[in-house]
Write a protein that holds these residues in place. Structure first.
Motif, PDB file in Angstrom:
ATOM      1  N   ARG A 360       0.885  -1.291  -0.002  1.00 11.84           N
ATOM      2  CA  ARG A 360       0.120   0.172  -0.117  1.00 11.84           C
ATOM      3  C   ARG A 360       0.788   1.256   0.018  1.00 11.84           C
ATOM      4  NH1 ARG A 360      -5.363   0.817   0.865  1.00 11.84           N
ATOM      5  NH2 ARG A 360      -4.872   2.485   2.303  1.00 11.84           N
ATOM      6  N   LEU A 361       0.606   2.197  -0.529  1.00 10.22           N
ATOM      7  CA  LEU A 361       1.244   3.605  -0.788  1.00 10.22           C
ATOM      8  C   LEU A 361       0.059   4.621  -0.595  1.00 10.22           C
ATOM      9  CD1 LEU A 361       3.380   5.389  -1.482  1.00 10.22           C
ATOM     10  CD2 LEU A 361       2.858   5.261  -3.807  1.00 10.22           C
ATOM     11  N   ILE A 362       0.506   5.291   0.771  1.00  8.61           N
ATOM     12  CA  ILE A 362      -0.265   6.220   1.222  1.00  8.61           C
ATOM     13  C   ILE A 362       0.132   7.504   1.203  1.00  8.61           C
ATOM     14  CG2 ILE A 362      -1.816   7.031   3.152  1.00  8.61           C
ATOM     15  CD1 ILE A 362      -1.662   4.098   4.041  1.00  8.61           C
ATOM     16  N   VAL A 387      -1.300   6.381  -6.337  1.00  9.00           N
ATOM     17  CA  VAL A 387      -1.418   5.926  -4.649  1.00  9.00           C
ATOM     18  C   VAL A 387      -2.574   5.329  -4.460  1.00  9.00           C
ATOM     19  CG1 VAL A 387       0.217   8.046  -4.315  1.00  9.00           C
ATOM     20  CG2 VAL A 387      -2.349   8.240  -4.215  1.00  9.00           C
ATOM     21  N   ASP A 388      -2.495   4.463  -3.421  1.00  6.65           N
ATOM     22  CA  ASP A 388      -3.843   3.794  -2.839  1.00  6.65           C
ATOM     23  C   ASP A 388      -4.650   4.525  -2.000  1.00  6.65           C
ATOM     24  OD1 ASP A 388      -3.314   1.011  -3.854  1.00  6.65           O
ATOM     25  OD2 ASP A 388      -1.266   1.374  -2.452  1.00  6.65           O
ATOM     26  N   LYS A 415      -8.525  10.467  -2.858  1.00  5.29           N
ATOM     27  CA  LYS A 415      -8.089  10.158  -4.335  1.00  5.29           C
ATOM     28  C   LYS A 415      -9.358   9.993  -4.922  1.00  5.29           C
ATOM     29  CE  LYS A 415      -5.916   6.731  -6.974  1.00  5.29           C
ATOM     30  NZ  LYS A 415      -5.170   5.381  -7.265  1.00  5.29           N
ATOM     31  N   THR A 416     -10.332   9.460  -4.654  1.00  3.63           N
ATOM     32  CA  THR A 416     -11.472   9.208  -5.778  1.00  3.63           C
ATOM     33  C   THR A 416     -12.030  10.342  -6.240  1.00  3.63           C
ATOM     34  OG1 THR A 416     -11.926   6.960  -4.793  1.00  3.63           O
ATOM     35  CG2 THR A 416     -13.689   7.830  -6.080  1.00  3.63           C
ATOM     36  N   LEU A 418     -10.901  13.572  -6.100  1.00  2.15           N
ATOM     37  CA  LEU A 418      -9.885  14.316  -6.923  1.00  2.15           C
ATOM     38  C   LEU A 418      -9.550  13.725  -8.356  1.00  2.15           C
ATOM     39  CD1 LEU A 418      -7.228  15.417  -4.171  1.00  2.15           C
ATOM     40  CD2 LEU A 418      -9.210  16.631  -5.234  1.00  2.15           C
ATOM     41  N   MET A 419      -9.324  12.210  -8.552  1.00  2.00           N
ATOM     42  CA  MET A 419      -9.491  11.870  -9.793  1.00  2.00           C
ATOM     43  C   MET A 419     -10.588  12.006 -10.681  1.00  2.00           C
ATOM     44  SD  MET A 419      -6.473  10.331 -10.011  1.00  2.00           S
ATOM     45  CE  MET A 419      -6.595   9.354 -11.567  1.00  2.00           C
ATOM     46  N   ARG A 420     -11.845  12.072 -10.140  1.00  2.00           N
ATOM     47  CA  ARG A 420     -13.011  12.438 -10.797  1.00  2.00           C
ATOM     48  C   ARG A 420     -12.907  13.667 -11.323  1.00  2.00           C
ATOM     49  NH1 ARG A 420     -16.300  11.927  -7.193  1.00  2.00           N
ATOM     50  NH2 ARG A 420     -16.507   9.197  -7.135  1.00  2.00           N
ATOM     51  N   LEU A 421     -12.286  14.824 -10.354  1.00  2.76           N
ATOM     52  CA  LEU A 421     -12.390  16.132 -10.737  1.00  2.76           C
ATOM     53  C   LEU A 421     -11.186  16.281 -11.890  1.00  2.76           C
ATOM     54  CD1 LEU A 421     -13.054  19.121 -10.038  1.00  2.76           C
ATOM     55  CD2 LEU A 421     -11.339  18.957  -8.278  1.00  2.76           C
ATOM     56  N   MET A 422     -10.140  15.582 -11.786  1.00  2.00           N
ATOM     57  CA  MET A 422      -9.207  15.637 -12.898  1.00  2.00           C
ATOM     58  C   MET A 422      -9.627  15.224 -14.287  1.00  2.00           C
ATOM     59  SD  MET A 422      -5.803  14.463 -10.846  1.00  2.00           S
ATOM     60  CE  MET A 422      -4.842  14.096 -12.273  1.00  2.00           C
TER      61      MET A 422
END
Length: 427
Positions: A360-362, A387-388, A415-416, A418-422
């Motif tokens: 895992r990468l946090i 990253v996880d 992450k979820t 911000l990835m959706r925002l990107m």
């Protein structure tokens, strides 16, 4: 600003006395200032002259500042002590409860609160009078709710960079009491166990041979458990200096916690720092005294509070240390704001390699303390997909939240979103 040129030469001059008082304020603000440095400062000012404010500033700076992280506190104390009335008024406002609507709400910058507390001491100015007619028009005054919170709860949510000297000391004590538990990992190796679910045919047959071949009981096995490594890669550049110190203080308590490998996990805790180059500080974390450990780590990391080269530092880690420390299902904590000077393609490649090498990468990023955070920086956009979990790391509360979810494989933090925002911005 031009300073008087006869402060030390005149018997009535009080510059030497003022330098002494200034040194005491620096000591209260956390700088290691002793009588020897005060004497050196007075002699240096007498030798260098003090007709210009800039010359005077850098003369005192050369005497009192011995480490990069002390520059900010020195600068704020100098501004406040050597007669900046507007800055003094602003500092005094930090000592008052805020009355909403009477003045602009502005948070203290880095080091300002410590400077204010060091120079104002325990004195608290009287609250300013309400504007004329306000009591008649609005008899109910809305006070800042933070004044009613308990000190400990308020401290948990306070930004590390906004803490005073006393608050930082108390925060370190609270961090030392925190744990970072992790669930053990089952391995493919098996061990004998009376409560195991798998039959051990070899042990069963060996026991039967001792009784003339008659099977008296079935022997069982279960998977062995192993504890993963914790690897912390911490950014110590100028923008991350204060956050890094608090996180490393917490890391030291985790590395020296009782029961490692039996109750709260972590077979081994490895620590690395980076600014413009990578430094391994793992051996310093073994020192029981936290102040001695961090002092030794800071002395070895010569790039403290300097620039940032995340891509090059991760490349050095992947090349020299990845195979040594990332075995056995290691968990990696990456603490950085993601503001990098390297090319995005290099950073993305090294992040992907790091992600594939660990379980895992946090990523802990103090910039998430701001509401409405948007991943606009090139470095952040290059790192985020690999990253996880992407979480805040600016307060005690954020560290507590990390401890609660570090073993949860389904936790992704921000992450979820911000990835959706990107993705929407690309579209």
């Amino acid at each position: 600003m031009t300073l008087p040129d006869n402060g030390l030469a005149s018997p009535q001059g009080r510059l030497a006395e003022n330098i002494t008082h200034f040194a005491r304020a620096l000591r209260r603000a956390g700088l290691p200032v002793g009588p020897g440095r005060v004497t050196d400062a007075i002699r240096a000012v007498a030798a260098a002259g003090f007709t210009e404010r800039e010359d005077f500033y850098w003369t005192l700076h050369a005497i009192f500042v011995s480490r990069p992280e002390q520059r900010v506190v020195f600068h704020q104390c100098f501004r406040l002590f050597w007669r900046d009335p507007q800055f003094l008024e602003h500092m005094m406002s930090f000592m008052l409860p805020q009355i909403k609507g009477t003045h602009e709400d502005r948070r203290a910058e880095v080091g300002e609160k410590r400077a204010a507390q060091a120079l104002l001491g325990e004195a608290r100015p009287e609250p300013p009078p309400l504007p004329e007619g306000m009591a008649e028009a609005d008899p109910q005054i809305e006070m800042d709710a933070t004044a009613t919170q308990s000190a400990e709860e308020r401290l948990k949510t306070l930004d590390f960079e906004q803490m005073s000297v006393e608050e930082m000391a108390e925060a370190k004590r609270m961090l030392a009491r925190l744990a970072l538990p992790v669930a053990p990992l089952p391995s493919r190796r098996l061990q004998a166990s009376a409560l195991g679910t798998r039959i051990d045919p070899r042990a069963t047959i060996r026991a039967a041979l001792r009784h003339g071949g008659e099977v008296m009981a079935l022997h069982h096995r279960k998977p062995r458990i192993r504890w993963p490594n914790l690897v912390v890669i911490c950014d110590i550049s100028g923008s991350m200096s204060q956050y890094s110190r608090m996180v490393l203080h917490f890391l030291h308590s985790v590395a020296n916690a009782r029961g490692q490998g039996r109750h709260q996990g972590w077979a081994k805790v490895h620590g690395f720092t980076f600014g413009t180059r990578l430094t391994n500080i793992t051996r310093h974390l073994a020192t029981r005294d936290v102040d001695a450990a961090l002092r030794a780590a800071g002395a070895e990391a010569q790039d403290w509070a300097g620039g940032t080269r995340i891509g090059a530092s991760l490349a050095a880690f992947n090349r020299d240390w990845s195979r040594r420390v990332l075995g056995q299902g290691a968990v990696v904590l990456l603490i950085t704001d993601g503001l990098d000077r390297d090319e995005g393609s290099v950073l993305a490649r090294e992040m992907e390699r790091l992600h594939l090498s660990c379980r895992r990468l946090i990523w802990l990023n103090p910039l998430l303390r701001w509401e409405g955070f948007v991943p606009k920086a090139t470095g952040i956009r290059a790192m985020l997909p690999h990253v996880d979990s992407f979480r805040a790391g600016h307060s005690i509360a954020s560290i507590e939240a990390l401890a609660a979810v570090i073993s949860d494989p389904g936790d992704t933090g921000e992450k979820t979103r911000l990835m959706r925002l990107m993705s929407s911005n690309k579209g």
